[in-house]
Design a protein around this motif. Sequence first.
Motif, PDB file in Angstrom:
ATOM      1  N   UNK A   1      -7.830 -22.479 -56.640  1.00  0.00           N
ATOM      2  CA  UNK A   1      -7.422 -21.971 -55.335  1.00  0.00           C
ATOM      3  C   UNK A   1      -6.230 -21.029 -55.441  1.00  0.00           C
ATOM      4  N   UNK A   2      -6.043 -20.236 -54.385  1.00  0.00           N
ATOM      5  CA  UNK A   2      -4.878 -19.379 -54.278  1.00  0.00           C
ATOM      6  C   UNK A   2      -4.024 -19.825 -53.103  1.00  0.00           C
ATOM      7  N   UNK A   3      -2.708 -19.896 -53.301  1.00  0.00           N
ATOM      8  CA  UNK A   3      -1.799 -20.267 -52.220  1.00  0.00           C
ATOM      9  C   UNK A   3      -0.737 -19.190 -52.064  1.00  0.00           C
ATOM     10  N   UNK A   4      -0.285 -18.994 -50.818  1.00  0.00           N
ATOM     11  CA  UNK A   4       0.743 -17.993 -50.538  1.00  0.00           C
ATOM     12  C   UNK A   4       1.706 -18.528 -49.485  1.00  0.00           C
ATOM     13  N   UNK A   5       2.937 -18.022 -49.546  1.00  0.00           N
ATOM     14  CA  UNK A   5       3.932 -18.347 -48.534  1.00  0.00           C
ATOM     15  C   UNK A   5       4.840 -17.162 -48.315  1.00  0.00           C
ATOM     16  N   UNK A   6       5.361 -17.025 -47.101  1.00  0.00           N
ATOM     17  CA  UNK A   6       6.231 -15.898 -46.774  1.00  0.00           C
ATOM     18  C   UNK A   6       7.216 -16.317 -45.705  1.00  0.00           C
ATOM     19  N   UNK A   7       8.487 -15.943 -45.892  1.00  0.00           N
ATOM     20  CA  UNK A   7       9.524 -16.142 -44.889  1.00  0.00           C
ATOM     21  C   UNK A   7      10.218 -14.811 -44.662  1.00  0.00           C
ATOM     22  N   UNK A   8      10.209 -14.375 -43.416  1.00  0.00           N
ATOM     23  CA  UNK A   8      10.757 -13.075 -43.031  1.00  0.00           C
ATOM     24  C   UNK A   8      12.214 -13.248 -42.607  1.00  0.00           C
ATOM     25  N   UNK A   9      13.133 -12.614 -43.339  1.00  0.00           N
ATOM     26  CA  UNK A   9      14.552 -12.697 -42.998  1.00  0.00           C
ATOM     27  C   UNK A   9      14.990 -11.601 -42.030  1.00  0.00           C
ATOM     28  N   UNK A  10      14.101 -10.624 -41.765  1.00  0.00           N
ATOM     29  CA  UNK A  10      14.508  -9.429 -41.021  1.00  0.00           C
ATOM     30  C   UNK A  10      13.667  -9.168 -39.772  1.00  0.00           C
ATOM     31  N   UNK A  11      13.111 -10.205 -39.184  1.00  0.00           N
ATOM     32  CA  UNK A  11      12.415 -10.058 -37.886  1.00  0.00           C
ATOM     33  C   UNK A  11      11.309  -9.008 -37.926  1.00  0.00           C
ATOM     34  N   UNK A  12      10.310  -9.282 -38.749  1.00  0.00           N
ATOM     35  CA  UNK A  12       9.097  -8.480 -38.816  1.00  0.00           C
ATOM     36  C   UNK A  12       9.337  -7.052 -39.288  1.00  0.00           C
ATOM     37  N   UNK A  13      10.267  -6.876 -40.200  1.00  0.00           N
ATOM     38  CA  UNK A  13      10.452  -5.569 -40.829  1.00  0.00           C
ATOM     39  C   UNK A  13       9.167  -5.119 -41.518  1.00  0.00           C
ATOM     40  N   UNK A  14       8.388  -6.101 -41.996  1.00  0.00           N
ATOM     41  CA  UNK A  14       7.146  -5.793 -42.704  1.00  0.00           C
ATOM     42  C   UNK A  14       5.932  -5.806 -41.779  1.00  0.00           C
ATOM     43  N   UNK A  15       6.169  -5.812 -40.472  1.00  0.00           N
ATOM     44  CA  UNK A  15       5.065  -5.856 -39.520  1.00  0.00           C
ATOM     45  C   UNK A  15       4.772  -7.287 -39.111  1.00  0.00           C
ATOM     46  N   UNK A  16       3.709  -7.496 -38.340  1.00  0.00           N
ATOM     47  CA  UNK A  16       3.372  -8.852 -37.889  1.00  0.00           C
ATOM     48  C   UNK A  16       3.203  -9.811 -39.071  1.00  0.00           C
ATOM     49  N   UNK A  17       3.672 -11.028 -38.899  1.00  0.00           N
ATOM     50  CA  UNK A  17       3.542 -12.042 -39.950  1.00  0.00           C
ATOM     51  C   UNK A  17       2.093 -12.198 -40.384  1.00  0.00           C
ATOM     52  N   UNK A  18       1.184 -12.214 -39.428  1.00  0.00           N
ATOM     53  CA  UNK A  18      -0.223 -12.403 -39.766  1.00  0.00           C
ATOM     54  C   UNK A  18      -0.750 -11.345 -40.715  1.00  0.00           C
ATOM     55  N   UNK A  19      -0.317 -10.108 -40.516  1.00  0.00           N
ATOM     56  CA  UNK A  19      -0.783  -9.028 -41.401  1.00  0.00           C
ATOM     57  C   UNK A  19      -0.280  -9.249 -42.818  1.00  0.00           C
ATOM     58  N   UNK A  20       0.976  -9.691 -42.953  1.00  0.00           N
ATOM     59  CA  UNK A  20       1.531  -9.960 -44.284  1.00  0.00           C
ATOM     60  C   UNK A  20       0.762 -11.080 -44.981  1.00  0.00           C
ATOM     61  N   UNK A  21       0.547 -12.189 -44.279  1.00  0.00           N
ATOM     62  CA  UNK A  21      -0.186 -13.309 -44.873  1.00  0.00           C
ATOM     63  C   UNK A  21      -1.604 -12.898 -45.245  1.00  0.00           C
ATOM     64  N   UNK A  22      -2.256 -12.143 -44.379  1.00  0.00           N
ATOM     65  CA  UNK A  22      -3.631 -11.722 -44.657  1.00  0.00           C
ATOM     66  C   UNK A  22      -3.699 -10.830 -45.891  1.00  0.00           C
ATOM     67  N   UNK A  23      -2.764  -9.892 -46.019  1.00  0.00           N
ATOM     68  CA  UNK A  23      -2.757  -9.005 -47.182  1.00  0.00           C
ATOM     69  C   UNK A  23      -2.548  -9.792 -48.470  1.00  0.00           C
ATOM     70  N   UNK A  24      -1.647 -10.759 -48.435  1.00  0.00           N
ATOM     71  CA  UNK A  24      -1.423 -11.593 -49.611  1.00  0.00           C
ATOM     72  C   UNK A  24      -2.672 -12.400 -49.958  1.00  0.00           C
ATOM     73  N   UNK A  25      -3.327 -12.963 -48.938  1.00  0.00           N
ATOM     74  CA  UNK A  25      -4.544 -13.746 -49.179  1.00  0.00           C
ATOM     75  C   UNK A  25      -5.664 -12.886 -49.743  1.00  0.00           C
TER      76      UNK A  25
END
Length: 319
Positions: free
Chosen positions: A2-26
């Motif tokens: 399996x593949x696992x990922x985690x992300x914590x945003x320190x800058x209030x969505x500087x990288x865009x919506x959280x969902x988009x970040x998690x999806x790209x990593x997945x």
Amino acid sequence: MCGIIGFLDKRCEKHGPLGRTLLTMLQALSCRGPDSAGVALFGPPAEWHMRLSVPAGAEPDGVAAALREVGVAPFRHYGNGVYDAILPAGVDSPALEEKIQRRLPDAEMICLGQQLSLFKQVGSPEQLEATYRISELPGTHGIGHTRLSTESRVDLSHSQPFWAHGVPDLATVHNGHITNYHKLRRRYEQRGYRFYTENDSEVIGVYLRDRLAAGMSLTDALRSSLDDFDGSFSYLAATGDRLAYVRDRFGFKPLMVAETEDFVAIATEEIALRQTFGRDFVAREPAPGTMAVWSTATDGSHTNVRPDGAIHHGDDNFP
């Protein structure tokens, strides 16, 4: 596996919506697990809510009526047997689950809380996106999983992340094999805990629920799992204000971690970090037998536990 990922945003969505970040990593790890995919997103406290899965063929009007009878207000049906509902503030989660089970046998809560929103299904990350539009969802931090089934069924219940039943806003993802799963499961079932799957990963949430109920902090509960779980594993846990990893003492299962002024990112393989965030950061493999817990606090503080069991509080690099 399996593949696992985690992300914590320190800058209030500087990288865009959280969902988009998690999806790209997945998506970068989708080759590791074609059977199912899922994410758990966390944001600021909102109304108490739950997500429920019912067996195929259940009549939506009947499901909605049954939920109203137990005191919850359904407001969304995704058309695939998954429903969202608003709950009374401070609801007793175990008692509510029992009531729902009596009214809707074989139904299962996917998640419950004020900050957690958990989506999972059979299929690829792209199929998960098509059903739930994950890429548009906001949040502060989250975890995700793409699954290769090795021992148990391929269905929604056996997919990850797992909500820790009975604990609002706590979810886990796991890669590996907890070899004393059956022993732990028998112990917890004898004490009245219910299991919903045959997936060894589910025992992590039951274990954490039990340790928290005994008065342990989340950090202490995660640390104790290094002693109480046998096997080769890496797992992530997240609450409304925490993101953590735990890696077994042998370090058999790969895990990479990157921390910058902007974010904390964790993944089974470095490719998930590079494809999502580029190359302007250092990614490291944490030592076997370690764990770390990050807070959503603006100071970025976190707690490390090193192989010798020593606990360190600070904002320096993980072990």
